[in-house]
Design a protein around this motif. Sequence first.
Motif, PDB file in Angstrom:
ATOM      1  N   LYS A  38     -37.658  -8.090 -10.920  1.00  0.00           N
ATOM      2  CA  LYS A  38     -38.969  -7.978 -11.566  1.00  0.00           C
ATOM      3  C   LYS A  38     -39.767  -6.803 -11.004  1.00  0.00           C
ATOM      4  O   LYS A  38     -40.318  -6.007 -11.755  1.00  0.00           O
ATOM      5  CB  LYS A  38     -39.756  -9.285 -11.395  1.00  0.00           C
ATOM      6  CG  LYS A  38     -39.093 -10.496 -12.011  1.00  0.00           C
ATOM      7  CD  LYS A  38     -39.842 -11.781 -11.719  1.00  0.00           C
ATOM      8  CE  LYS A  38     -39.984 -12.105 -10.258  1.00  0.00           C
ATOM      9  NZ  LYS A  38     -38.752 -12.462  -9.538  1.00  0.00           N
ATOM     10  N   SER A  39     -39.793  -6.674  -9.697  1.00  0.00           N
ATOM     11  CA  SER A  39     -40.552  -5.583  -9.074  1.00  0.00           C
ATOM     12  C   SER A  39     -39.869  -4.243  -9.281  1.00  0.00           C
ATOM     13  O   SER A  39     -40.478  -3.287  -9.763  1.00  0.00           O
ATOM     14  CB  SER A  39     -40.727  -5.828  -7.575  1.00  0.00           C
ATOM     15  OG  SER A  39     -41.564  -6.928  -7.350  1.00  0.00           O
ATOM     16  N   SER A  40     -38.589  -4.157  -8.923  1.00  0.00           N
ATOM     17  CA  SER A  40     -37.905  -2.855  -8.957  1.00  0.00           C
ATOM     18  C   SER A  40     -37.651  -2.355 -10.368  1.00  0.00           C
ATOM     19  O   SER A  40     -37.697  -1.147 -10.610  1.00  0.00           O
ATOM     20  CB  SER A  40     -36.588  -2.938  -8.191  1.00  0.00           C
ATOM     21  OG  SER A  40     -35.726  -3.899  -8.771  1.00  0.00           O
ATOM     22  N   ALA A  98     -42.165  -3.717 -12.536  1.00  0.00           N
ATOM     23  CA  ALA A  98     -43.491  -3.501 -11.945  1.00  0.00           C
ATOM     24  C   ALA A  98     -43.634  -2.106 -11.338  1.00  0.00           C
ATOM     25  O   ALA A  98     -44.596  -1.391 -11.631  1.00  0.00           O
ATOM     26  CB  ALA A  98     -43.785  -4.570 -10.895  1.00  0.00           C
ATOM     27  N   ALA A 100     -52.045  -4.955  -9.853  1.00  0.00           N
ATOM     28  CA  ALA A 100     -50.739  -5.598  -9.715  1.00  0.00           C
ATOM     29  C   ALA A 100     -50.852  -6.668  -8.644  1.00  0.00           C
ATOM     30  O   ALA A 100     -51.386  -6.431  -7.566  1.00  0.00           O
ATOM     31  CB  ALA A 100     -49.685  -4.571  -9.328  1.00  0.00           C
ATOM     32  N   VAL A 101     -50.352  -7.856  -8.947  1.00  0.00           N
ATOM     33  CA  VAL A 101     -50.452  -8.988  -8.035  1.00  0.00           C
ATOM     34  C   VAL A 101     -49.051  -9.373  -7.574  1.00  0.00           C
ATOM     35  O   VAL A 101     -48.152  -9.533  -8.389  1.00  0.00           O
ATOM     36  CB  VAL A 101     -51.131 -10.189  -8.723  1.00  0.00           C
ATOM     37  CG1 VAL A 101     -51.225 -11.371  -7.776  1.00  0.00           C
ATOM     38  CG2 VAL A 101     -52.500  -9.796  -9.240  1.00  0.00           C
ATOM     39  N   SER A 102     -48.889  -9.482  -6.270  1.00  0.00           N
ATOM     40  CA  SER A 102     -47.611  -9.880  -5.704  1.00  0.00           C
ATOM     41  C   SER A 102     -47.875 -10.680  -4.446  1.00  0.00           C
ATOM     42  O   SER A 102     -48.900 -10.501  -3.789  1.00  0.00           O
ATOM     43  CB  SER A 102     -46.768  -8.641  -5.376  1.00  0.00           C
ATOM     44  OG  SER A 102     -45.552  -9.015  -4.766  1.00  0.00           O
ATOM     45  N   THR A 103     -46.948 -11.556  -4.114  1.00  0.00           N
ATOM     46  CA  THR A 103     -47.081 -12.331  -2.873  1.00  0.00           C
ATOM     47  C   THR A 103     -46.557 -11.536  -1.677  1.00  0.00           C
ATOM     48  O   THR A 103     -46.690 -11.975  -0.548  1.00  0.00           O
ATOM     49  CB  THR A 103     -46.311 -13.661  -2.971  1.00  0.00           C
ATOM     50  OG1 THR A 103     -44.931 -13.366  -3.228  1.00  0.00           O
ATOM     51  CG2 THR A 103     -46.885 -14.535  -4.056  1.00  0.00           C
ATOM     52  N   LYS A 104     -45.979 -10.365  -1.941  1.00  0.00           N
ATOM     53  CA  LYS A 104     -45.449  -9.517  -0.874  1.00  0.00           C
ATOM     54  C   LYS A 104     -46.106  -8.140  -0.955  1.00  0.00           C
ATOM     55  O   LYS A 104     -46.805  -7.837  -1.905  1.00  0.00           O
ATOM     56  CB  LYS A 104     -43.929  -9.358  -1.031  1.00  0.00           C
ATOM     57  CG  LYS A 104     -43.175 -10.676  -1.021  1.00  0.00           C
ATOM     58  CD  LYS A 104     -41.697 -10.458  -1.258  1.00  0.00           C
ATOM     59  CE  LYS A 104     -41.476 -10.038  -2.691  1.00  0.00           C
ATOM     60  NZ  LYS A 104     -40.082  -9.788  -3.040  1.00  0.00           N
ATOM     61  N   ARG A 105     -45.831  -7.301   0.046  1.00  0.00           N
ATOM     62  CA  ARG A 105     -46.394  -5.941   0.076  1.00  0.00           C
ATOM     63  C   ARG A 105     -45.476  -4.930  -0.597  1.00  0.00           C
ATOM     64  O   ARG A 105     -45.725  -3.742  -0.557  1.00  0.00           O
ATOM     65  CB  ARG A 105     -46.634  -5.528   1.527  1.00  0.00           C
ATOM     66  CG  ARG A 105     -47.678  -6.364   2.237  1.00  0.00           C
ATOM     67  CD  ARG A 105     -47.863  -5.959   3.688  1.00  0.00           C
ATOM     68  NE  ARG A 105     -47.980  -4.528   3.893  1.00  0.00           N
ATOM     69  CZ  ARG A 105     -49.121  -3.842   3.891  1.00  0.00           C
ATOM     70  NH1 ARG A 105     -50.246  -4.480   3.695  1.00  0.00           N
ATOM     71  NH2 ARG A 105     -49.137  -2.547   4.092  1.00  0.00           N
ATOM     72  N   ASP A 106     -44.415  -5.390  -1.237  1.00  0.00           N
ATOM     73  CA  ASP A 106     -43.411  -4.489  -1.783  1.00  0.00           C
ATOM     74  C   ASP A 106     -43.971  -3.503  -2.800  1.00  0.00           C
ATOM     75  O   ASP A 106     -43.618  -2.323  -2.794  1.00  0.00           O
ATOM     76  CB  ASP A 106     -42.236  -5.253  -2.387  1.00  0.00           C
ATOM     77  CG  ASP A 106     -42.639  -6.219  -3.488  1.00  0.00           C
ATOM     78  OD1 ASP A 106     -43.822  -6.608  -3.565  1.00  0.00           O
ATOM     79  OD2 ASP A 106     -41.753  -6.603  -4.280  1.00  0.00           O
ATOM     80  N   LEU A 107     -44.859  -3.946  -3.661  1.00  0.00           N
ATOM     81  CA  LEU A 107     -45.412  -3.047  -4.678  1.00  0.00           C
ATOM     82  C   LEU A 107     -46.273  -1.959  -4.048  1.00  0.00           C
ATOM     83  O   LEU A 107     -46.197  -0.792  -4.426  1.00  0.00           O
ATOM     84  CB  LEU A 107     -46.221  -3.832  -5.709  1.00  0.00           C
ATOM     85  CG  LEU A 107     -45.454  -4.879  -6.509  1.00  0.00           C
ATOM     86  CD1 LEU A 107     -46.390  -5.594  -7.476  1.00  0.00           C
ATOM     87  CD2 LEU A 107     -44.280  -4.260  -7.237  1.00  0.00           C
TER      88      LEU A 107
END
Length: 95
Positions: free
Chosen positions: A55-57, A60, A73-80
């Motif tokens: 989904k992210s790679s 997003a 952009a909302v994510s539970t991690k800092r990846d974005l």
Amino acid sequence: MDQSSNDGLRSAHAIVLAVARLRDYGIYLGVDDHGVVFAPRQHCALVLGPPRAGKSSALAIPNILCANGSVLAVSTKRDLLLATGKARSHVGPTM
């Protein structure tokens, strides 16, 4: 990540960005048999999927990098943020 992986990511991003400009910066949805697919501007997308489904790679990050304006952009991690923060900081402030 080695240099060839970075070069591949830059090339993929350049292609998506070029097509995004041609398509008036709609929402990048992926690729099908006819090429790159975008939803029209002023539309939204909800992406649901299990963990590690891309989904992210796949969605997003390309959309954040190609956005022609503000992004929330909302994510539970800092990846974005880690993947897009430096590039987006050239457009405006990032958090």
